[in-house]
Enzyme design. Structure first.
Site, PDB file in Angstrom:
ATOM      1  N   ASN A  15      26.320  -4.317  12.953  1.00 15.01           N
ATOM      2  CA  ASN A  15      26.900  -5.368  13.965  1.00 15.01           C
ATOM      3  C   ASN A  15      25.752  -5.166  14.919  1.00 15.01           C
ATOM      4  O   ASN A  15      24.630  -4.142  15.364  1.00 15.01           O
ATOM      5  CB  ASN A  15      27.771  -4.007  15.026  1.00 15.01           C
ATOM      6  N   ARG A  98      29.633  -8.004  11.158  1.00 14.59           N
ATOM      7  CA  ARG A  98      30.360  -8.471  12.055  1.00 14.59           C
ATOM      8  C   ARG A  98      29.603  -9.443  13.077  1.00 14.59           C
ATOM      9  O   ARG A  98      28.652 -10.131  13.306  1.00 14.59           O
ATOM     10  CB  ARG A  98      30.283  -7.553  13.208  1.00 14.59           C
ATOM     11  N   HIS A 187      37.825  -9.610  18.891  1.00 12.98           N
ATOM     12  CA  HIS A 187      38.278  -7.787  18.897  1.00 12.98           C
ATOM     13  C   HIS A 187      39.261  -8.174  17.906  1.00 12.98           C
ATOM     14  O   HIS A 187      39.807  -7.734  17.935  1.00 12.98           O
ATOM     15  CB  HIS A 187      39.195  -7.165  20.161  1.00 12.98           C
ATOM     16  N   ARG A 248      33.791  -7.395  33.403  1.00 13.02           N
ATOM     17  CA  ARG A 248      33.939  -9.356  33.175  1.00 13.02           C
ATOM     18  C   ARG A 248      35.756  -9.441  34.083  1.00 13.02           C
ATOM     19  O   ARG A 248      36.226  -8.632  34.249  1.00 13.02           O
ATOM     20  CB  ARG A 248      34.031  -9.464  31.954  1.00 13.02           C
ATOM     21  N   GLU A 391      36.076  -0.541  13.228  1.00 12.31           N
ATOM     22  CA  GLU A 391      36.657  -1.916  13.370  1.00 12.31           C
ATOM     23  C   GLU A 391      35.258  -1.686  11.703  1.00 12.31           C
ATOM     24  O   GLU A 391      35.187  -2.644  10.388  1.00 12.31           O
ATOM     25  CB  GLU A 391      35.569  -2.577  14.072  1.00 12.31           C
TER      26      GLU A 391
END
Ligand code: AMP
Length: 432
Positions: A15, A98, A187, A248, A391
């Site tokens: 990742n 990823r 996601h 965010r 993940e």
């Protein structure tokens, strides 16, 4: 069917971000972690690799210039005589990467070839902070392991089943045709993983579940999963839309940006404002870290309390909206750093959505920290689960399957879907 691909293989999962690269080395099938680690502060003087092997941590502190150098260091460490899990890097059978943005092109994980690389480059336009380092990781791994299959797993792929009515923005249609402006969602690897797990825990087939999955970490998104497929999600063209996050803003009136532009803010400043200075950090003026905010709110800090209240309120609105979108809800699932660990936030959110049939068991909720658990009362109409996301294991799974010539799944339309369910069951040692 599963036995046919049960050959042993070591799969490396990468990742790669702009300032850090995380890695996991798995023994497949079964997803046993052989070693894992990360390189942090890439490009800074104080870059460091932390490598976990056999319950011990091995650290190297030296400047790592870029993602390519980070991958080189990771591979060297994995084959190190003392701390490595490999004799040599040629033992790696496949590498899974990823990749954040796959545009409309990728509805599944894929074996990487020149065409896939060109597409990842093309979609860098939509994910300028993520796709370029993701691609650097792929190119570096290809360079060091030229004969090994590399697989791209996209954060957007699970959301490829979202219908047009949910992915179109009410902007001039030409913007969709010309620039691909639409909801993509992110996601996805996490939402898919926890939705499949929830179905398995409930003894349902993976396409038998309607769930609202809440990935609440530093980045946050909520997804409506109908019959096992994503049909709407809170993030949009970029990961900025939706519920407020660590830094965010999530949803806001776009006219705020025009107004601020009129006040002299330029595009870069607005970008930084919305992505880096807003959310929990912006509202509280203290931190983007939920643990800090909970602590400050407990001590009476009004802005920390406000940030938490806004965060919960906006999640409540998404959960309510998605309950309407789904018609019937079997389960609400919490994952991500906040979802997996914060007893307080889960209680606050669940108590605000009782009208959809959620009844939280306070004791079960309290006991469920960083572990898989059902936390609803016996009488609750809707199940509530805490499911730590995984993940990297999902990426390892897809990579293993593709490297063995099988297609992973995303949607019902994919005829090889059963393999993934079988594999998830193998991962968790039970049938769902
Ligand atoms: P992630 O991006 O998934 O690693 O999640 C990071 C977020 O999880 C940060 O806001 C952390 O403060 C939050 N988090 C982690 N552990 C806890 C906890 N025990 N209580 C509340 N928030 C937590």
């Amino acid at each position: 069917m599963f036995e046919r691909i049960a050959a042993k293989m070591k799969v490396l999962v990468i990742n790669a971000g702009s300032s850090s690269v995380k890695y996991y080395l798995y023994q497949m099938p079964g997803a046993e972690v052989l070693a894992r680690g990360l390189v942090e502060k890439i490009g800074e003087e104080t870059s460091a690799l932390s490598h976990y092997y056999h319950g011990k941590i091995h650290t190297i502190t030296s400047k790592v210039k870029d993602v390519q150098k980070a991958i080189e260091l990771i591979l060297q460490t994995l084959a190190d005589k003392e701390v490595g899990a490999l004799q040599q890097i040629s033992e790696i059978g496949a590498v899974g990467h990823r990749v954040v943005h796959g545009g409309e092109e990728f509805t599944d994980s894929v074996i990487i070839n020149e065409k896939v690389i060109a597409s990842i480059k093309k979609f860098a336009d939509l994910a300028p902070l993520h796709n370029p380092p993701n691609l650097d990781g792929i190119l570096a791994a290809q360079h060091h392991l030229p004969n090994v299959k590399q697989v791209a797993c996209f954060d957007t792929a699970f959301h490829s089943t979202i219908p047009k009515v949910a992915y179109m923005y009410a902007l001039p249609y030409e913007l969709y045709e010309k620039y691909g402006i639409r909801r993509y969602g992110f996601h996805g690897i996490s939402h898919r993983y926890v939705a499949r797990r929830a179905a398995a825990i409930m003894g349902k087939g993976k396409y038998d579940i309607n769930a609202i999955t809440c990935h609440l970490g530093n980045g946050c998104s909520v997804t409506a999963v109908k019959e096992g497929e994503s049909i709407d999600t809170s993030m949009g063209l970029t990961p900025l839309e939706g519920v407020p996050m660590g830094t965010r803003s999530g949803d806001l009136d776009p006219a705020i940006l025009f107004y601020l532009a009129g006040k002299g803010y330029d595009v870069n400043e607005l970008n930084t404002l919305c992505n880096k200075q807003s959310g929990l950090l912006g509202l509280s003026g203290i931190s983007n870290d939920m643990r800090n905010l909970q602590e400050c709110a407990r001590k009476g800090d009004a802005r920390a309390k406000l940030a938490i209240d806004v965060f919960c309120y906006r999640i409540k609105k998404y959960v309510g909206a998605y309950a309407a979108v789904l018609d019937t809800v079997d389960a609400v699932v919490f994952t991500g750093g906040i979802g997996e660990n914060s007893v307080f936030m889960r209680e606050k959110i669940c108590n605000s959505v009782t009208q959809i049939g959620v009844q939280l068991d306070l004791t079960k909720n309290k006991d469920a920290v960083a572990k898989e658990a059902e936390i609803n009362t016996k009488d609750s109409k809707v199940k509530v689960f805490v499911i730590p996301t995984n993940e990297q294991a999902a990426i390892a799974n897809d990579t293993y399957k593709l490297a063995n010539g099988k297609q992973p799944i995303v949607s019902k339309q994919n005829p090889s879907g059963n393999i993934a369910q079988e594999h998830m069951e193998t991962l968790h040692g039970r049938k769902g």
